[in-house]
Design a protein around this motif. Structure first.
Motif, short mmCIF file in Angstrom:
data_model
loop_
_atom_site.label_atom_id
_atom_site.label_comp_id
_atom_site.label_asym_id
_atom_site.label_seq_id
_atom_site.Cartn_x
_atom_site.Cartn_y
_atom_site.Cartn_z
N ALA A 189 0.85 -1.19 0.00
CA ALA A 189 0.00 0.00 0.00
C ALA A 189 0.88 1.23 0.00
CB ALA A 189 -0.91 0.00 1.22
N LEU A 190 0.50 2.25 -0.76
CA LEU A 190 1.30 3.47 -0.82
C LEU A 190 1.13 4.32 0.43
CD1 LEU A 190 3.22 5.15 -2.62
CD2 LEU A 190 1.18 6.33 -3.49
N LEU A 191 -0.07 4.36 0.97
CA LEU A 191 -0.37 5.21 2.12
C LEU A 191 -0.50 4.40 3.40
CD1 LEU A 191 -3.10 7.53 0.53
CD2 LEU A 191 -0.62 7.92 0.64
N HIS A 192 -0.13 5.01 4.49
CA HIS A 192 -0.29 4.39 5.81
C HIS A 192 -1.76 4.02 6.06
CE1 HIS A 192 0.13 3.83 10.20
NE2 HIS A 192 -1.00 4.51 10.28
N SER A 193 -2.67 4.94 5.75
CA SER A 193 -4.09 4.71 6.00
C SER A 193 -4.63 3.54 5.20
CB SER A 193 -4.89 5.98 5.69
OG SER A 193 -4.65 6.42 4.37
N ASP A 194 -4.08 3.31 4.01
CA ASP A 194 -4.51 2.17 3.20
C ASP A 194 -4.04 0.86 3.82
OD1 ASP A 194 -5.91 3.57 1.27
OD2 ASP A 194 -4.15 3.86 0.01
N GLN A 195 -2.77 0.79 4.22
CA GLN A 195 -2.25 -0.45 4.79
C GLN A 195 -2.91 -0.77 6.12
OE1 GLN A 195 0.12 -2.49 2.94
NE2 GLN A 195 -1.02 -3.81 4.35
N GLU A 196 -3.46 0.24 6.79
CA GLU A 196 -4.18 0.02 8.04
C GLU A 196 -5.38 -0.90 7.84
OE1 GLU A 196 -4.01 1.65 11.63
OE2 GLU A 196 -2.15 0.84 10.76
N LEU A 197 -5.92 -0.95 6.63
CA LEU A 197 -7.06 -1.81 6.35
C LEU A 197 -6.69 -3.29 6.36
CD1 LEU A 197 -8.71 0.18 3.40
CD2 LEU A 197 -9.25 0.31 5.85
N PHE A 198 -5.39 -3.56 6.18
CA PHE A 198 -4.92 -4.94 6.24
C PHE A 198 -3.67 -4.98 7.10
CE2 PHE A 198 -2.81 -8.83 4.84
CZ PHE A 198 -3.88 -9.72 4.82
N ASN A 199 -3.89 -5.12 8.37
CA ASN A 199 -2.78 -5.05 9.32
C ASN A 199 -3.10 -5.88 10.57
OD1 ASN A 199 -0.23 -4.17 10.18
ND2 ASN A 199 -1.09 -2.39 11.24
N GLY A 200 -3.68 -7.08 10.35
CA GLY A 200 -4.05 -7.93 11.46
C GLY A 200 -5.21 -7.42 12.26
N SER A 201 -6.20 -6.85 11.58
CA SER A 201 -7.31 -6.20 12.28
C SER A 201 -8.67 -6.70 11.77
CB SER A 201 -7.22 -4.69 12.08
OG SER A 201 -7.32 -4.37 10.70
N SER A 202 -9.71 -6.01 12.20
CA SER A 202 -11.08 -6.42 11.89
C SER A 202 -11.45 -6.30 10.43
CB SER A 202 -12.06 -5.59 12.74
OG SER A 202 -11.91 -4.21 12.45
N THR A 203 -10.70 -5.54 9.66
CA THR A 203 -11.04 -5.34 8.25
C THR A 203 -10.27 -6.28 7.32
OG1 THR A 203 -9.42 -3.54 8.16
CG2 THR A 203 -11.72 -2.93 8.55
N ASP A 204 -9.40 -7.10 7.87
CA ASP A 204 -8.59 -7.99 7.03
C ASP A 204 -9.44 -8.89 6.14
OD1 ASP A 204 -6.43 -6.89 8.29
OD2 ASP A 204 -5.58 -8.79 8.99
N ASN A 205 -10.51 -9.44 6.69
CA ASN A 205 -11.34 -10.37 5.92
C ASN A 205 -12.01 -9.69 4.73
OD1 ASN A 205 -10.73 -12.63 7.46
ND2 ASN A 205 -12.45 -12.33 8.86
N LEU A 206 -12.43 -8.44 4.91
CA LEU A 206 -13.04 -7.71 3.80
C LEU A 206 -12.02 -7.46 2.70
CD1 LEU A 206 -15.45 -4.98 5.26
CD2 LEU A 206 -16.00 -6.71 3.54
N VAL A 207 -10.82 -7.08 3.09
CA VAL A 207 -9.75 -6.86 2.11
C VAL A 207 -9.48 -8.14 1.34
CG1 VAL A 207 -7.31 -6.35 1.81
CG2 VAL A 207 -8.68 -4.97 3.38
N LYS A 208 -9.38 -9.27 2.03
CA LYS A 208 -9.15 -10.56 1.37
C LYS A 208 -10.30 -10.89 0.41
CE LYS A 208 -6.45 -12.74 5.09
NZ LYS A 208 -6.46 -13.80 6.13
N LYS A 209 -11.51 -10.60 0.84
CA LYS A 209 -12.69 -10.87 0.01
C LYS A 209 -12.61 -10.09 -1.30
CE LYS A 209 -17.73 -10.24 0.02
NZ LYS A 209 -18.90 -9.79 0.84
N TYR A 210 -12.33 -8.79 -1.20
CA TYR A 210 -12.27 -7.96 -2.40
C TYR A 210 -11.06 -8.29 -3.26
CZ TYR A 210 -15.77 -5.07 0.02
OH TYR A 210 -16.89 -4.62 0.67
N ALA A 211 -9.98 -8.74 -2.63
CA ALA A 211 -8.77 -9.08 -3.37
C ALA A 211 -8.99 -10.29 -4.27
CB ALA A 211 -7.62 -9.34 -2.41
N THR A 212 -9.94 -11.14 -3.92
CA THR A 212 -10.19 -12.37 -4.69
C THR A 212 -11.52 -12.36 -5.42
OG1 THR A 212 -11.12 -13.45 -2.72
CG2 THR A 212 -8.78 -13.76 -3.14
N ASN A 213 -12.34 -11.33 -5.17
CA ASN A 213 -13.68 -11.30 -5.75
C ASN A 213 -14.00 -9.90 -6.25
OD1 ASN A 213 -16.47 -11.36 -6.28
ND2 ASN A 213 -16.87 -12.82 -4.63
N THR A 214 -13.69 -9.65 -7.49
CA THR A 214 -13.90 -8.32 -8.08
C THR A 214 -15.38 -7.93 -8.06
OG1 THR A 214 -12.00 -8.59 -9.55
CG2 THR A 214 -13.60 -6.91 -10.15
#
Length: 284
Positions: free
Chosen positions: A224-249
């Protein structure tokens, strides 16, 4: 096909209709051909300047969060000449032709949003999320606007297009530990610890002018280019959503479209509230 022509309608402002709420057919009577005209015009502008798509998305997002983005930006002295020029060019672009496909989803946005007659430096500073925010702060920021965690993650996917300045990602690539080593090294070669503040880098280094889900794949890869973006995938509650979107356009596109509709309905000024500004940088 990406619906950036709908964003233009939100930004250009309303006509003299007196409806009290936003509606998708706002222009159907007094300007029935507006949608196809704007669609062609924006496509022409995108063909000339691919960054225009990201500019429109950013303007729409900021306008909804602050409710008066152009006058706020003027107040904060952060509208530079080239930015202003790009914005006015896109407003005038609907007289041209051609279609350019960016690859994103389509959605219907309520039209008829008026311009505010006031501006506040503190409102702009407090409302627009900074690239340095933590996940907790981001969630709170979006919740203050009535947006959910799903909206936060999906709408952050707008960073699949566009650029960011060195000064906005410097701290991330020098201070944060959750950055891919090779990606960090490459960015540091362009963005030193001091200087080059206005050097731009693509938010999605793979397909910076194509709307897709690679932004989320980059988060999973710690690119991720920005700190705020990488915060979405950093061992937190939003990790699963990020994984979902990463594999399901399709899932990303669906939630992004829903989020954009919710975004456009944040405290809109309609009917007799606000005004249709003649000069975007100041009240009538």
């Amino acid at each position: 096909m990406a619906s950036y022509y709908f964003l233009l309608l939100v930004l250009v402002g309303a006509t003299t209709a007196s409806g009290a709420e936003l509606c998708t057919d706002f222009y159907s009577c007094n300007c029935p051909n507006l949608l196809p005209i704007v669609k062609k015009g924006v496509a022409k502008a995108l063909q000339k300047e691919p960054r225009m798509g990201a500019s429109l998305l950013r303007l729409h997002f900021h306008d909804c969060f602050v409710n008066n983005i152009i006058i706020h930006l003027t107040l904060l002295h952060i509208i530079h000449y080239h930015t202003t020029l790009r914005f006015y060019e896109i407003k005038l672009a609907y007289i041209h032709n051609d279609i350019m496909i960016l690859g994103g989803p389509s959605w219907e946005v309520g039209l008829g949003r008026r311009d505010s007659t006031t501006a506040s430096r503190s409102d702009a500073n407090n409302s627009i999320p900074a690239p340095s925010l933590s996940l907790t702060a981001l969630i709170k920021n979006f919740a203050n606007q009535g947006l959910s965690v799903t909206d936060l993650v999906a709408l952050s996917g707008a960073h699949t297009i566009g650029l960011a300045q060195c000064k906005n990602f410097r701290a991330h690539i020098y201070n944060d530990s959750n950055v891919d080593p090779s990606y960090r090294k490459n960015l540091q070669s362009k963005c030193p610890k001091s200087g080059n503040d206005n050097i731009h880098e693509a938010l999605d280094h793979q397909t910076p002018i194509h709307f897709d889900n690679l932004y989320f794949q980059n988060l999973v890869s710690k690119k991720a280019l920005l700190h705020s973006d990488q915060e979405l995938f950093n061992g937190s509650s939003t990790d699963n959503l990020v994984k979902k979107y990463a594999t399901n356009t399709a899932a990303f596109f669906e939630d992004f479209a829903k989020g954009m509709v919710k975004l456009s309905n944040i405290k809109p000024l309609t009917g007799s509230k606000g005004q249709i500004r003649i000069n975007c940088g100041k009240v009538n």
